[in-house]
Scaffold this active site. Sequence first.
Site, PDB file in Angstrom:
ATOM      1  CE  LYS A 242     -17.645  -6.124   3.474  1.00 53.88           C
ATOM      2  NZ  LYS A 242     -18.963  -6.224   2.880  1.00 53.88           N
TER       3      LYS A 242
ATOM      4  CG  PHE B 291     -10.134  -9.111  11.130  1.00 50.28           C
ATOM      5  CD1 PHE B 291      -8.899  -9.575  11.567  1.00 50.28           C
ATOM      6  CD2 PHE B 291     -10.414  -9.125   9.775  1.00 50.28           C
ATOM      7  CE1 PHE B 291      -7.962 -10.036  10.661  1.00 50.28           C
ATOM      8  CE2 PHE B 291      -9.478  -9.599   8.858  1.00 50.28           C
ATOM      9  CZ  PHE B 291      -8.252 -10.051   9.304  1.00 50.28           C
ATOM     10  CD  GLN B 292      -7.659  -6.922   7.447  1.00 52.64           C
ATOM     11  OE1 GLN B 292      -8.546  -6.640   6.664  1.00 52.64           O
ATOM     12  NE2 GLN B 292      -6.508  -7.489   7.075  1.00 52.64           N
TER      13      GLN B 292
ATOM     14  CG  MET C  26      23.056  11.845   2.921  1.00 49.28           C
ATOM     15  SD  MET C  26      24.285  12.889   2.085  1.00 49.28           S
ATOM     16  CE  MET C  26      23.327  13.493   0.688  1.00 49.28           C
TER      17      MET C  26
ATOM     18  CD  GLU D 106      -1.776  -2.361   1.658  1.00 50.67           C
ATOM     19  OE1 GLU D 106      -0.579  -2.607   1.955  1.00 50.67           O
ATOM     20  OE2 GLU D 106      -2.701  -3.166   1.823  1.00 50.67           O
TER      21      GLU D 106
END
Lengths: 561, 162
Positions: free
Chosen positions: A161, A111-112, A475, A49
């Site tokens: 949802k 959940f999630q 760097m 993502e």
Amino acid sequence: MEMTGAQILMTMLKQEGVDTIFGFPGGAVIDIYDELARTDIRHILVRHEQGAVHAADGYARASGKVGVCLVTSGPGATNTVTGIASAHADSIPIVILTGQVPTHLIGNDAFQEVDIVGITRPCTKHNYLVKSIADLARTVKEAFFLARSGRPGPVLIDIPKDVASGRSVYEPPGDVYLRSYNPTYQPHRKQLSEVARLIEEARQPVIFAGGGVLRSGGSEALTRLARRTMIPVTTSLMGLGAFPGGDPLFLGMIGMHGTYAANMSTGACDLLLAVGVRFDDRVTGKTDLFASQAKIVHIDIDPTSIRKNVQVGIPVVGDCRISLQLLDEMVTDARLAGLADRRAPWLARIADWKRSQPLAYQSGGAIKPQYVIEQVHALTRGEAIIATEVGQNQMWAAQFYRFDHPDHFITSGGLGTMGFGLPAAIGAQIACPDKTVVDIAGDGSIQMNIQELATAVQYGLPVKIVILNNGYLGMVRQWQELFFGKRYSATRMDHAPDFVKLAEAYGAVGLRATQPADVVPVLQEALAVRRPVMIDFVVEAEEGVYPMVPSGAPLTEMLLV
Amino acid sequence: MNTEKHVMTMLVDNEPGVVSRVAGLFSGKGFNIESICGSPTNDPRVSRITIATQANPPVVEQIEKQLRKLVNVIKLRSLNGPGCVRRELALACVTVKPEQRAEVLRIVDLAQGKIVDAGLSHLIVEVSGEQEEVQTVLNLLKPYGIKKLARTGPIGLIREPK
């Protein structure tokens, strides 16, 4: 007409002109994905993502449109945070659509489930949790309006949802009116005429342009004004391309790794016209001594940028493009009479600085990373879109690829996000299919989002990845060399994958160059194929980026090659 | 640069998360909130939040600009100087022995305060006024023992033209 939330969302996205979404599906967005498949909006399936947000970011920078990404709830949403913070730091317009657990489960540790609105509050321009399907259409419209107007930025919409799957009568939302949000585009005329007077009177002026000029589409106005008034131009990292890199008035980039000419002229100028910048610490060095001889004019659309880091003589809140155009009108030819003579001593002094300390490196031995960038520039005739990762690779790209056009340099300037370049290059390639898109990378940062190589292969995106492989996190190594007695703590990459085999394993083309003589033929080969190519340039291991202003030192105190 | 007390009042959208946006801005930018007080106005869609902070003038300028930048902040004004009225309410639960009761009541009376709860060994005192006045009363009550204290921090309004 009755529609599902997902249908309303698609209707609104189409209305906002969205034709591409970068995303990754999951449970909470399954209804949206089902509907998405029925539209002609193109979906690019990323492999992580974070890659979706960077790709949307690269797409936005290359196309000038709002980038869009779509991810699921919980880990899908938290994985976007680095991408959102990167876009926020660089003022890039993107809209992030996250799924959320159904409204009746919010707050239940379902959940999630995460509070992504809470998590992203400080790194978005604004964000929304849509609690009712009745609010969905208006929210989407507002989000796009906020993302692209004023100082642009990322806006997140969290969609439960049941809001996506529920049904409601769709009513097209009216025009967006937010009484609390009203960006100032038109600058104050009187203030601006004072600036015009200063421009006419200044003997040693410098223009300092930043990302705001690019975001406002002000490059042309800037170039016209600078050439007419014969004012040399430096840019921030984010401003590269806002003024043609090949123009004799161009000083190069300012700041920690800015050119000698840019930093010296900023130290000596009597007028600094700063446009669309925010005086980042990497630009100013020690702020008390920054442009200490100059009257500073600061033009920016965001009032919070003004007087945040540097005290300015004349603040102008307004759109950069409009302000530059107005300034150009206010400065009349009559008042510029005899300008060439007046400017001559100043331009001669600058020419001296340019001549005495040009950007340089010592050739010989192994491949020099700067040489690779110069050859990329030569072989793409300066016309490529260059994305970068972060670190030495980014600075060398900024210094040695001379950017002549706006929106051709795509880099994570404010946040400095390693792993940005490859997904951003993918987004840019989708926005500009006919352009050559090159990601300048290091062996460290390319490994942070290497999985997106699969995305490039899946969609046949001929992105070229130039790895400047020095076996170090270069760097940080350079800082350790200069300021920590060469104690290389955790910067040696003792093991790296075989990048050629890795490219091949992903289905891309893998190439390698180990000698200076290999560089050009390998680049030619890479640019000749219309497939993703990853090139492993084995470069000088301990090459440094110079000039360098040590952190906290005045801009004019540079370590040189 | 010297820090000074600064009070600001803002009208905000009356929506979930708005106080969090405002307070989060202070913490995220390293500004300190001394007190914060918020409730809906006569327009139920709009709330008023009043914040007191300690900061030097450039920081105050930056805080105010950052707050104005929040999409949910409709209007922000400074509540300092004679052009505005400021009040604070305090509830103090004071330990009071029976023989001290008369003294305490006199103090409360003098300050035009109220007794809102009383028991054998305590009084809950309500005082309001300018923050300094409230502080004076609390200082006078302190020797008796303040068991619990709740203060709103300042709220206020800009005066209308005469």
